[in-house]
Design an enzyme around this catalytic site. Structure first.
Site, short mmCIF file in Angstrom:
data_model
loop_
_atom_site.label_atom_id
_atom_site.label_comp_id
_atom_site.label_asym_id
_atom_site.label_seq_id
_atom_site.Cartn_x
_atom_site.Cartn_y
_atom_site.Cartn_z
N CYS A 183 1.87 -1.00 -0.49
CA CYS A 183 0.51 -0.50 -0.29
C CYS A 183 0.35 0.31 1.00
O CYS A 183 -0.15 1.44 0.98
CB CYS A 183 -0.49 -1.66 -0.33
SG CYS A 183 -0.32 -2.87 1.01
N HIS A 196 -3.74 -5.97 2.10
CA HIS A 196 -3.65 -4.92 1.10
C HIS A 196 -4.54 -3.75 1.50
O HIS A 196 -5.57 -3.93 2.16
CB HIS A 196 -4.05 -5.44 -0.28
CG HIS A 196 -3.80 -4.45 -1.38
ND1 HIS A 196 -2.53 -4.03 -1.71
CD2 HIS A 196 -4.65 -3.77 -2.21
CE1 HIS A 196 -2.61 -3.16 -2.70
NE2 HIS A 196 -3.88 -2.97 -3.01
N HIS A 232 -3.93 3.13 -5.18
CA HIS A 232 -3.18 2.14 -4.39
C HIS A 232 -1.92 1.71 -5.13
O HIS A 232 -1.76 1.95 -6.34
CB HIS A 232 -4.04 0.92 -4.07
CG HIS A 232 -4.39 0.06 -5.25
ND1 HIS A 232 -4.57 -1.31 -5.16
CD2 HIS A 232 -4.60 0.36 -6.57
CE1 HIS A 232 -4.89 -1.80 -6.34
NE2 HIS A 232 -4.91 -0.82 -7.21
#
Length: 391
Positions: A303, A351, A363
């Site tokens: 990420c 994240h 993402h």
């Protein structure tokens, strides 16, 4: 004469030993308990599908947390390795110069010895703690030439600096070893969490997997609904701002005969939008590439690796980890999120995605998934930690 004693009720014999009835019953109970303990779990003992889903989700998040720790340890290790290499190279050069200076001083000692000045031979000179000691003890500093005195002072200085650099190198090596240990631990943690998640999923029946897919689809629909609502709110807010700007512009035009119509804030927004467009274009080009923990491209990403690479394409340098990226800009409310902003998730900030507008982001979700476009509410509204504008 006949015996009047009652005869004992014969009990079962085990290996020639008579076993009381009570003991037999106890043995039977133990056997039954053992069979029960070893029996396969019933449906009532199995976790519910919702529990499995939560557990798998938790494991993936824990794996992502360990991934960010791995990324931090990896970056730290790389910097420390570079520092150690630089120090060792410096020590090697200093040692070479020190040896050359020592040889020069040895020649001075030999010359003094040949002239009968009482200096011990070169071998003794070289075994002394410092050349300065030899000359001091022999009270010959006043007899030395200016060049020789400078050479002695230079040698003493170089020796001190070299010892200091050697100590720095030793300490850096120890720190590097510690960081390498942290890196190894984080890597093992990631692999363990992912292994546990895969094991849980492998135990599901085909029917359970189908039900789980249905649950996931329902979550996605709800996430899409929330994204659409956010897009509507943002559109209304944008419209209100534009109307206010028009009114302000009209008032300004009626009261001023000249002047620039562009405010500093408008100029700033325009500059950010241009950079954000490049970052988003890069991120969009990565859609379909696999999530791989610790990866920074170009074939795969985790990420924070994706967001770092996307903004690098726009000329903006971001730190490697989510923990640092969250501090690399200005925090704004979700309602004011603009394309290009970074969307961070969970209380432990493990994240991140890049906002593209209309409540959506790009993402790299998790292991086993691919870079994709998705609602910022993909894991529920409460999962959003913050929105950060990085440039």
């Amino acid at each position: 004469m006949a015996s009047h004693r009652k005869s004992r009720t014969p009990g079962p014999r085990v290996a020639g030993i008579r076993t009381p009835v009570l003991a037999t019953a106890a043995l039977t109970s133990v056997a039954l308990l053992s069979q029960t303990a070893n029996a396969a779990p019933t449906d009532d003992d199995r976790p519910s599908l919702e529990e499995v889903e939560k557990k798998v989700g938790d494991l993936y998040r824990q794996a992502e947390s360990a991934t960010e720790k791995y990324n931090a340890a990896k970056e730290k290790t790389a910097k420390q390795r570079k520092q150690v290499d630089t120090l060792l190279d410096d020590v090697a050069k200093r040692t070479q110069k020190l040896n050359e200076a020592r040889e020069e001083l040895g020649s001075f000692a030999a010359a003094q010895y040949r002239t009968g000045a009482g200096i011990p031979d070169t071998a003794t000179f070289l075994l002394a703690d410092t050349p300065q000691d030899i000359f001091d003890q022999s009270q010959l500093m006043d007899r030395m030439t200016g060049r020789q005195k400078v050479a002695v002072d230079d040698y003493v200085t170089q020796q001190s600096e070299t010892m200091k650099k050697r100590q720095e190198a030793t300490e850096s090596l120890e720190t590097l070893t510690e960081s390498q240990g942290d890196l190894k631990t984080a890597k093992a943690t990631v692999q363990k969490k992912l292994g546990d998640a895969r094991e849980l999923m492998a135990k599901l029946t085909a029917e359970e997997k189908a039900r789980l897919a249905a649950i996931e689809k329902k979550k996605q629909q709800e996430a899409a609904r929330k994204a659409a609502e956010l897009a509507r709110q943002q559109a209304e807010r944008q419209k209100a701002q534009e109307e206010a700007a028009q009114q302000e512009s009209g008032t300004s035009d009626s009261s001023e005969s000249s002047g620039s119509a562009t405010s500093p804030s408008t100029s700033t927004d325009s500059s950010y939008a241009a950079k954000a467009e490049k970052a988003i274009a890069f991120a969009r080009a990565q859609i379909g590439k696999p999530y791989v923990w610790g990866a920074t491209g170009p074939g795969s990403y985790d990420c924070s690796g994706l967001t770092q690479a996307a903004w690098k394409a726009a000329g903006v340098t971001l730190p490697r980890t989510t923990y640092d990226q969250v501090d690399a800009g200005t925090t704004v409310p979700v309602s004011q999120a603009q394309p290009g902003d970074l969307v961070f998730f969970y209380d432990d900030i493990t994240h991140v995605g890049i906002y593209i507008g209309n409540g959506m982001m790009i993402h790299a979700p998790k292991p086993g998934a691919y870079v994709r476009e998705e609602s910022v509410y993909y894991d529920g509204e409460s999962s959003i930690h913050s929105i950060v504008r990085p440039a």
